[in-house]
Enzyme design. Structure first.
Site, PDB file in Angstrom:
ATOM      1  N   HIS A 168      33.576  -6.108   6.738  1.00  0.00           N
ATOM      2  CA  HIS A 168      34.980  -5.702   6.886  1.00  0.00           C
ATOM      3  C   HIS A 168      35.298  -5.677   8.371  1.00  0.00           C
ATOM      4  O   HIS A 168      34.651  -4.969   9.147  1.00  0.00           O
ATOM      5  CB  HIS A 168      35.235  -4.325   6.272  1.00  0.00           C
ATOM      6  N   CYS A 169      36.296  -6.453   8.768  1.00  0.00           N
ATOM      7  CA  CYS A 169      36.658  -6.564  10.186  1.00  0.00           C
ATOM      8  C   CYS A 169      37.958  -5.817  10.453  1.00  0.00           C
ATOM      9  O   CYS A 169      39.016  -6.199   9.938  1.00  0.00           O
ATOM     10  CB  CYS A 169      36.815  -8.029  10.577  1.00  0.00           C
ATOM     11  N   PRO A 170      37.933  -4.755  11.255  1.00  0.00           N
ATOM     12  CA  PRO A 170      39.174  -4.020  11.546  1.00  0.00           C
ATOM     13  C   PRO A 170      40.168  -4.835  12.364  1.00  0.00           C
ATOM     14  O   PRO A 170      41.375  -4.587  12.296  1.00  0.00           O
ATOM     15  CB  PRO A 170      38.675  -2.793  12.331  1.00  0.00           C
ATOM     16  N   ASN A 174      40.961  -6.543   7.289  1.00  0.00           N
ATOM     17  CA  ASN A 174      40.625  -7.111   5.988  1.00  0.00           C
ATOM     18  C   ASN A 174      39.126  -7.381   5.924  1.00  0.00           C
ATOM     19  O   ASN A 174      38.441  -7.423   6.950  1.00  0.00           O
ATOM     20  CB  ASN A 174      41.381  -8.427   5.761  1.00  0.00           C
TER      21      ASN A 174
END
Length: 311
Positions: A168-170, A174
């Site tokens: 999960h990439c802030p 997403n």
């Protein structure tokens, strides 16, 4: 020794073996079923996708502001005051094209369903409707009450199980999964190229200003010009290193057909091994074309393929 993903699993056999009656109560443990992923595809695949996470939204806004800051410095500090018209046109066109593609890739990565499994479909009634054969079993997630395919993992931020979830990439607010990994890779690539281009222009501008009068090489005062250029240099260097590393790890993950979570958990490979070229085509589409580098092209992720599981 079994990997962590194999632990805490129960088995929901076919209707003839379980002896359980109907009802819509959610299943309690993780189980599996060797079926096509089309059966458990996301119901929101064609709808707008956006994660309402405060941290992710702030990070996404910061990303856009940093790109816009670079745009401001490149245009109004370096290119427009330049006396060389051809230099300004060529570099302005190249920089704006890369920045546009980077932001478009970011938007696609952020607003594309990464491969979410339908929520709450792991009910007795739904499993019975699948008409499982004797001996067939299913995965089920106790957190989101979903039947999930192999290689899917639950994301605590998205609150969904994501197919081939890498992480999960802030910064894109997403998950990076099966459906949006292409856009995330393009985002890191174009940000790295934009950063590199801006660093090269900063170096040339410093050299130009040292040789000429500082009051003539920019419409801003010399102190303001130096501060703006140093900030851009720091931003460009930081993001060039960060996105280059991310781009390299993503390409390696695609070529080895092993997500970041699978590498971290050292999960046992239960899927067919493919060549590096086949893995690249599975993410970017096939055959190879210029559309691989376009954030506006939606690749075919091998929807006709079926997941193969080893029980």
């Amino acid at each position: 020794m079994k990997s962590p993903v194999h632990r805490c699993r129960d088995v929901e056999h076919s209707r003839g073996q379980s002896g359980a009656g109907g009802g819509t109560s959610c299943l309690q443990e993780e189980q599996r079923i060797p079926i096509s992923k089309d059966v458990i595809t996301s119901s929101s695949a064609s709808a707008m996708w956006f994660i309402r996470d405060a941290c992710g939204i702030v990070c996404a806004i910061i990303t856009w502001l940093l790109v816009l800051y670079a745009e401001f410095v490149v245009l109004f500090v370096m290119l427009l005051p330049s006396k060389n018209l051809m230099y300004s046109i060529v570099n302005g066109t190249l920089f704006n094209t890369l920045a546009f593609l980077a932001l478009a890739s970011h938007l696609r990565a952020m607003c594309t369903d990464p491969g979410a499994v339908p929520k709450g479909n792991a009910t007795k009634e739904y499993i019975e409707s699948l008409q499982l054969k004797p001996g067939q079993v299913v995965y089920k997630c106790p957190k989101c009450c979903s039947i999930k395919p192999d290689r899917a993992h639950h994301c605590s931020v998205c609150k969904r199980c994501i197919r081939k979830m890498d992480h999960h990439c802030p910064w894109v607010n997403n998950c990076v999964g099966e459906n949006n990994q292409k856009y995330f890779v393009l985002f890191t690539m174009y940000i790295a190229l934009t950063s590199l281009h801006s660093l090269v222009m900063v170096v040339f501008h410093f050299l130009y200003c040292f040789e000429d009068d500082w009051t003539k090489c920019s419409t801003f005062s010399p102190p303001a010009t130096v501060i703006l250029l140093i900030l851009l240099c720091f931003e460009g260097l930081l993001f060039l290193i960060f996105t280059s590393v991310m781009f390299g790890t993503q390409v390696h993950s695609i070529c080895t057909d092993e997500t970041g979570i699978e590498q971290l958990k050292k999960e046992e490979r239960r899927w067919a091994k493919k060549t590096k070229w086949m893995n690249m085509r599975a993410v970017f589409g096939h055959p190879f074309s210029i559309l691989w580098f376009s954030p506006f092209s939606t690749p075919d992720h091998g929807k006709a393929e079926t997941y193969q599981y080893v029980v």
